[in-house]
Scaffold this motif. Structure first.
Motif, short mmCIF file in Angstrom:
data_model
loop_
_atom_site.label_atom_id
_atom_site.label_comp_id
_atom_site.label_asym_id
_atom_site.label_seq_id
_atom_site.Cartn_x
_atom_site.Cartn_y
_atom_site.Cartn_z
N GLN A 58 0.81 -1.22 0.00
CA GLN A 58 0.00 0.00 0.00
C GLN A 58 0.85 1.27 0.00
OE1 GLN A 58 -2.47 -1.74 -1.02
NE2 GLN A 58 -3.99 -0.55 0.09
N ASN A 59 2.13 1.14 0.26
CA ASN A 59 3.01 2.31 0.31
C ASN A 59 3.17 2.93 -1.07
OD1 ASN A 59 5.88 3.50 0.01
ND2 ASN A 59 5.50 3.54 2.21
N PRO A 60 2.77 4.20 -1.26
CA PRO A 60 2.82 4.82 -2.59
C PRO A 60 4.23 4.89 -3.17
CG PRO A 60 1.45 6.12 -1.10
CD PRO A 60 2.15 5.11 -0.26
N GLU A 61 5.22 5.20 -2.33
CA GLU A 61 6.60 5.29 -2.82
C GLU A 61 7.10 3.92 -3.30
OE1 GLU A 61 5.59 6.54 0.11
OE2 GLU A 61 5.60 8.68 -0.44
N LEU A 62 6.74 2.88 -2.58
CA LEU A 62 7.14 1.53 -2.97
C LEU A 62 6.47 1.13 -4.29
CD1 LEU A 62 8.71 -1.02 -2.37
CD2 LEU A 62 6.79 -1.79 -0.94
N ARG A 63 5.23 1.49 -4.44
CA ARG A 63 4.54 1.20 -5.71
C ARG A 63 5.25 1.89 -6.88
NH1 ARG A 63 -2.05 1.15 -5.29
NH2 ARG A 63 -2.30 -0.15 -3.43
N GLN A 64 5.72 3.11 -6.66
CA GLN A 64 6.42 3.82 -7.73
C GLN A 64 7.74 3.15 -8.07
OE1 GLN A 64 5.08 6.27 -9.70
NE2 GLN A 64 3.29 5.63 -8.50
N LYS A 65 8.41 2.57 -7.08
CA LYS A 65 9.64 1.84 -7.35
C LYS A 65 9.36 0.60 -8.20
CE LYS A 65 12.34 3.12 -3.25
NZ LYS A 65 13.01 2.59 -2.02
N LEU A 66 8.22 -0.03 -7.95
CA LEU A 66 7.86 -1.25 -8.68
C LEU A 66 7.40 -0.96 -10.11
CD1 LEU A 66 5.85 -3.09 -5.88
CD2 LEU A 66 8.08 -3.78 -6.79
N LYS A 67 6.84 0.20 -10.32
CA LYS A 67 6.20 0.50 -11.60
C LYS A 67 7.11 0.30 -12.82
CE LYS A 67 3.11 3.98 -13.63
NZ LYS A 67 2.46 5.30 -13.39
N PRO A 68 8.36 0.78 -12.82
CA PRO A 68 9.20 0.62 -14.01
C PRO A 68 9.55 -0.84 -14.33
CG PRO A 68 10.06 2.34 -12.57
CD PRO A 68 9.04 1.59 -11.79
N VAL A 69 9.46 -1.74 -13.34
CA VAL A 69 9.84 -3.13 -13.57
C VAL A 69 8.63 -4.06 -13.51
CG1 VAL A 69 12.20 -2.84 -12.76
CG2 VAL A 69 10.40 -3.42 -11.11
N THR A 75 -0.49 0.27 -15.79
CA THR A 75 -1.69 1.11 -15.88
C THR A 75 -2.57 0.99 -14.64
OG1 THR A 75 -2.97 -0.63 -16.98
CG2 THR A 75 -1.72 0.88 -18.39
N GLN A 76 -2.20 0.13 -13.71
CA GLN A 76 -3.06 -0.15 -12.56
C GLN A 76 -2.48 0.27 -11.22
OE1 GLN A 76 -3.77 -4.43 -12.61
NE2 GLN A 76 -3.20 -4.45 -14.76
N ILE A 77 -1.16 0.24 -11.13
CA ILE A 77 -0.52 0.32 -9.82
C ILE A 77 -0.80 1.64 -9.10
CG2 ILE A 77 1.71 1.23 -10.59
CD1 ILE A 77 2.96 -0.95 -8.68
N PHE A 170 6.20 -8.94 -14.96
CA PHE A 170 7.16 -8.11 -14.23
C PHE A 170 8.53 -8.79 -14.22
CE2 PHE A 170 4.80 -10.67 -11.14
CZ PHE A 170 5.77 -11.25 -10.36
N ASP A 171 9.53 -8.01 -13.94
CA ASP A 171 10.90 -8.50 -13.83
C ASP A 171 11.05 -9.14 -12.46
OD1 ASP A 171 13.66 -8.70 -13.21
OD2 ASP A 171 14.17 -7.03 -14.53
N TYR A 172 11.07 -10.46 -12.42
CA TYR A 172 11.02 -11.16 -11.14
C TYR A 172 12.22 -10.83 -10.25
CZ TYR A 172 6.88 -13.87 -12.26
OH TYR A 172 5.58 -14.24 -12.54
N ALA A 173 13.41 -10.78 -10.82
CA ALA A 173 14.59 -10.49 -10.02
C ALA A 173 14.51 -9.09 -9.42
CB ALA A 173 15.85 -10.65 -10.87
N ALA A 174 14.11 -8.13 -10.24
CA ALA A 174 14.02 -6.75 -9.77
C ALA A 174 12.95 -6.58 -8.71
CB ALA A 174 13.76 -5.81 -10.95
N VAL A 175 11.79 -7.18 -8.93
CA VAL A 175 10.69 -7.06 -7.97
C VAL A 175 11.07 -7.73 -6.65
CG1 VAL A 175 8.34 -7.83 -7.45
CG2 VAL A 175 8.84 -6.73 -9.64
N ASN A 176 11.68 -8.89 -6.71
CA ASN A 176 12.12 -9.56 -5.49
C ASN A 176 13.11 -8.70 -4.72
OD1 ASN A 176 11.31 -12.52 -4.78
ND2 ASN A 176 11.37 -12.48 -7.02
#
Length: 221
Positions: A58-69, A75-77, A170-176
């Motif tokens: 739910q953290n907005p900043e964390l969602r933004q980090k995930l968005k590029p990968v 379009t949803q995050i 998504f990029d599994y390595a990056a998201v992990n």
């Protein structure tokens, strides 16, 4: 226990659609989202292993980090009410402490019961399915179980009018790496299996054309 009708369940399945655009003004209530999480928790799994954890992002900043990968939910995050990463257990071998704990949780407490279950799990993993051969095959097996939980969460959400979308894009390595850096889980013990978004659709979604029942069912009598 009160029962819903088969038609009500089918109506929920017809309503469910992979939602790419959410209404940012509508949020799922805590009660309704706990219901969705309970559907995941109560799901069945192979040998009762329950090899999952649900990471609610739910953290907005964390969602933004995930968005590029995470192109599958780009379009949803921003607008989704809730985002979940479902983690799968690593190295859930028949002789692991994790599976022994699952035996105890299911009431197998004496040595004879545990020895019987241990041998059954050993044969299952080493002979019947050969999944104990590597860390990857064990993780793939655990990941399969998370998809049972995922399906129950998506369907149960639709039954109460909540929209969702399963995410593998998504990029599994990056998201992990990004999620593990939050300290929410130990990456040596857990890994991201699949993700999902939940909320309320921003617009109507055209029903998807599907194969007829007779094209996907074969009866053996």
């Amino acid at each position: 226990m009160a029962h819903i009708t088969p038609q009500q369940v089918l109506d929920g399945f017809h309503y469910r659609a992979s939602t790419r655009n959410y209404d940012p003004t509508r949020k799922i209530s805590p009660e309704d989202f706990n219901y969705i999480l309970e559907l995941g928790r109560l799901s069945p799994s192979s040998v009762g292993s329950e090899p999952w954890q649900f990471l609610v992002i739910q953290n907005p900043e964390l969602r933004q980090k995930l968005k590029p990968v995470s192109w599958g939910m780009a379009t949803q995050i921003d607008d989704a009410s809730h985002v979940i990463a479902i983690l799968a257990k690593k190295n859930a071998r028949y002789d692991s402490a994790f599976l022994k704990d699952s035996m105890i949780r299911r009431g197998l407490v004496n040595e004879e019961q545990q020895a019987f279950a241990f041998e059954k799990y050993r044969k299952f993993q080493t002979e019947d399915t050969t999944i104990a051969q590597s860390e990857q095959t064990l993780f793939d097996w655990a990941s399969k179980q998370t998809y049972i939980a995922l399906a129950n969460m998506l369907t149960g959400a639709a039954l109460v009018g909540i929209d969702s979308c399963p995410i593998e894009g998504f990029d599994y390595a990056a998201v992990n790496k990004i999620l593990a850096e939050t300290g929410a889980f130990d990456p040596n013990e857990w890994g991201v299996s699949v993700m999902a978004t939940f909320g309320y659709r921003a617009k109507e979604i055209k029903p998807k054309a599907r194969k007829a029942l007779e094209e996907v069912v074969t009866w053996i009598e």
